[in-house]
Design an enzyme around this catalytic site. Sequence first.
Site, PDB file in Angstrom:
ATOM      1  N   THR A 265       0.841  -1.200   0.000  1.00 54.69           N
ATOM      2  CA  THR A 265       0.000   0.000   0.000  1.00 54.69           C
ATOM      3  C   THR A 265       0.877   1.253   0.000  1.00 54.69           C
ATOM      4  O   THR A 265       1.944   1.254   0.613  1.00 54.69           O
ATOM      5  CB  THR A 265      -0.877   0.005   1.278  1.00 54.69           C
ATOM      6  OG1 THR A 265      -1.708  -1.152   1.255  1.00 54.69           O
ATOM      7  CG2 THR A 265      -1.765   1.240   1.351  1.00 54.69           C
TER       8      THR A 265
ATOM      9  N   SER B 294       2.017   5.310  -2.062  1.00 53.59           N
ATOM     10  CA  SER B 294       2.225   5.984  -3.348  1.00 53.59           C
ATOM     11  C   SER B 294       3.282   5.282  -4.199  1.00 53.59           C
ATOM     12  O   SER B 294       3.195   5.289  -5.429  1.00 53.59           O
ATOM     13  CB  SER B 294       2.609   7.449  -3.107  1.00 53.59           C
ATOM     14  OG  SER B 294       3.748   7.530  -2.275  1.00 53.59           O
TER      15      SER B 294
ATOM     16  N   ASP C 298       6.157  -4.152  -1.673  1.00 52.21           N
ATOM     17  CA  ASP C 298       5.607  -3.067  -0.850  1.00 52.21           C
ATOM     18  C   ASP C 298       6.663  -1.990  -0.627  1.00 52.21           C
ATOM     19  O   ASP C 298       7.863  -2.244  -0.787  1.00 52.21           O
ATOM     20  CB  ASP C 298       5.132  -3.635   0.499  1.00 52.21           C
ATOM     21  CG  ASP C 298       4.163  -2.697   1.217  1.00 52.21           C
ATOM     22  OD1 ASP C 298       3.885  -1.596   0.698  1.00 52.21           O
ATOM     23  OD2 ASP C 298       3.680  -3.076   2.301  1.00 52.21           O
TER      24      ASP C 298
ATOM     25  N   GLU D 296      -0.381  -5.527   5.857  1.00 53.49           N
ATOM     26  CA  GLU D 296       0.928  -5.613   5.187  1.00 53.49           C
ATOM     27  C   GLU D 296       1.799  -6.683   5.859  1.00 53.49           C
ATOM     28  O   GLU D 296       2.467  -7.466   5.193  1.00 53.49           O
ATOM     29  CB  GLU D 296       1.637  -4.255   5.226  1.00 53.49           C
ATOM     30  CG  GLU D 296       0.954  -3.222   4.342  1.00 53.49           C
ATOM     31  CD  GLU D 296       1.525  -1.816   4.478  1.00 53.49           C
ATOM     32  OE1 GLU D 296       1.290  -1.016   3.575  1.00 53.49           O
ATOM     33  OE2 GLU D 296       2.188  -1.525   5.486  1.00 53.49           O
TER      34      GLU D 296
END
Length: 218
Positions: A28, A30, A81, A103
């Site tokens: 997760t 940007s 990630d 995560e």
Amino acid sequence: MTQDELKKAAALAALDYIKPGTVLGVGTGSTVNHFIDALTSVKGKIDGAVASSVATAERLKKHGIPVLELNAAGELPLYVDGADEATRHLHLIKGGGGALTREKIVAQASEKFVCIIDESKLVDVLGRFPLPIEVVPMARSLVGRELVKLGGEPVLRQGFSTDNGNIIIDVHNLKILNPVEIEEKLNQIPGVVTNGLFARRPADVLLVASASGVKILR
Ligand code: 5RP
């Protein structure tokens, strides 16, 4: 290059780790959003993805990538990630986006964890970035007091609720010299769901983007 261009460079480098015909774990943030957007170019080659957050699931679906439940997918060959901070030992602080619990679950369920960052996030000692901790709401004060005893300054993330309906406490001024030990200590506090240290299960590969290219640390 801007920080966002560096994030994109790290994300594109992670495409090399995808094996055709597999289900990927997707993180997760940007940086990972660049990875998800780039997945459109290999869409036909993967069977689908397990998402570490509602936001990631939505973005994957928007690109036509099938999203699977972790319980159905089983062990995953690859998890990609980002991170908020990383060391050369591949220990991480994660959870700036508040998705740390899912995560950590997907990272643990994966054979290889490829972490993608820009060079500003590479540090010698973790802790300049406040350590996010997901907490059951009724334990907020208790956990706060315990964190003060450990030498941190807990700050409630205002107006934020995780995908699991919990709160986030960001811990400032922790000098994390032994990340494995601190991760285990924090896990012992009743009410702590997950802490943002990824040291017991660190990354396996760290892709660090700078103006001179993407460095691979293992
Ligand atoms: C979300 C995370 C992210 O990986 C971390 O916050 C990095 O985010 P970004 O790629 O936007 O800089 O742990 O919970």
